[in-house]
Scaffold this motif. Structure first.
Motif, mmCIF file in Angstrom:
data_model
loop_
_atom_site.group_PDB
_atom_site.id
_atom_site.type_symbol
_atom_site.label_atom_id
_atom_site.label_comp_id
_atom_site.label_asym_id
_atom_site.label_seq_id
_atom_site.Cartn_x
_atom_site.Cartn_y
_atom_site.Cartn_z
ATOM 1 N N ARG A 1 55.853 48.844 -9.395
ATOM 2 C CA ARG A 1 55.633 49.866 -10.354
ATOM 3 C C ARG A 1 55.197 51.185 -9.442
ATOM 4 N N ILE B 1 57.618 52.604 -13.130
ATOM 5 C CA ILE B 1 58.148 52.104 -14.662
ATOM 6 C C ILE B 1 56.722 51.965 -15.295
ATOM 7 N N ASP C 1 57.195 48.620 -20.371
ATOM 8 C CA ASP C 1 58.493 48.329 -20.050
ATOM 9 C C ASP C 1 58.762 47.165 -18.917
ATOM 10 N N TRP C 2 58.281 47.080 -17.973
ATOM 11 C CA TRP C 2 58.389 45.940 -17.134
ATOM 12 C C TRP C 2 57.728 44.756 -17.418
#
Length: 195
Positions: A162, A167, A171-172
């Motif tokens: 991160r 990100i 999303d991740w």
């Protein structure tokens, strides 16, 4: 003074969590930690504690042959718990005040099934002897150390990704959950226990 623990079984329990054989257990830890990553350290710790409480309960019952399941079913339970851990949180509202409680119950539930699998592995390593309590405890403590070490690696890896790639959590988290779900479906069909 005799050693109260079997060092070999302690090391076996710890190293098992880092082996390819423990993929299902590794993935469930990733799934549970992704679920609680954005919360406090306390909530993450309680989620892991709930998981280990569940697995400890069935681990000891299974090693003592109080709980017995066919090995084929125990292998099948693992991908089922992965799918439960990925899919059930989707039914929770993002900012639900009870979401923390839900993750603790979920962790305890999946821990119950993983304890059966850990016990099956332990039984293959333990020789029938008068020192069974020592062996059972040693392997269990090794597992707990392995879970702690694996969890630190996961949390460190998630934080690094991160930080480096900036990100968004959503999303991740979706990407990791999707990857775990695809592996879980593969394992689900691989370990399907019905003829």
């Amino acid at each position: 003074m005799p050693n109260p623990l079997s060092i070999d079984l302690l090391q076996s329990g710890c190293s098992y969590l880092f082996s390819a054989e423990a993929l299902g257990h590794q993935l469930i830890l990733v799934a549970l930690l992704v679920l609680t990553y954005q919360r406090s350290i306390k909530q993450t710790g309680l989620t892991l504690l709930s998981f280990t409480a569940g697995l400890t309960f069935t681990y000891y019952l299974s090693v003592e042959d109080v709980l017995q399941f066919a090995p084929a079913w125990i292998r099948f339970f693992i991908p089922c718990t992965l799918l439960i851990a990925i899919l059930l949180p989707l039914s929770q509202k993002a900012h639900s005040p009870r979401k923390g409680d839900f993750s603790y119950y979920l962790s305890f539930l999946v821990g119950l099934f993983h304890g059966l699998s850990f016990a099956e592995k332990a039984k293959t390593l333990m020789a029938p002897s008068a020192g069974k309590v020592k062996e059972v405890l040693s392997y269990h403590l090794g597992l707990e150390l392995g879970i702690l070490g694996w969890s630190v690696l996961i949390l460190g890896g998630m934080s690094l990704i991160r930080y480096l790639f900036r990100i968004r959590y959503r999303d991740w988290a979706l990407f990791i959950s999707g990857a775990i779900a695809s592996l879980a479906f593969h394992m689900f069909y691989q370990y399907w226990p019905f003829p």
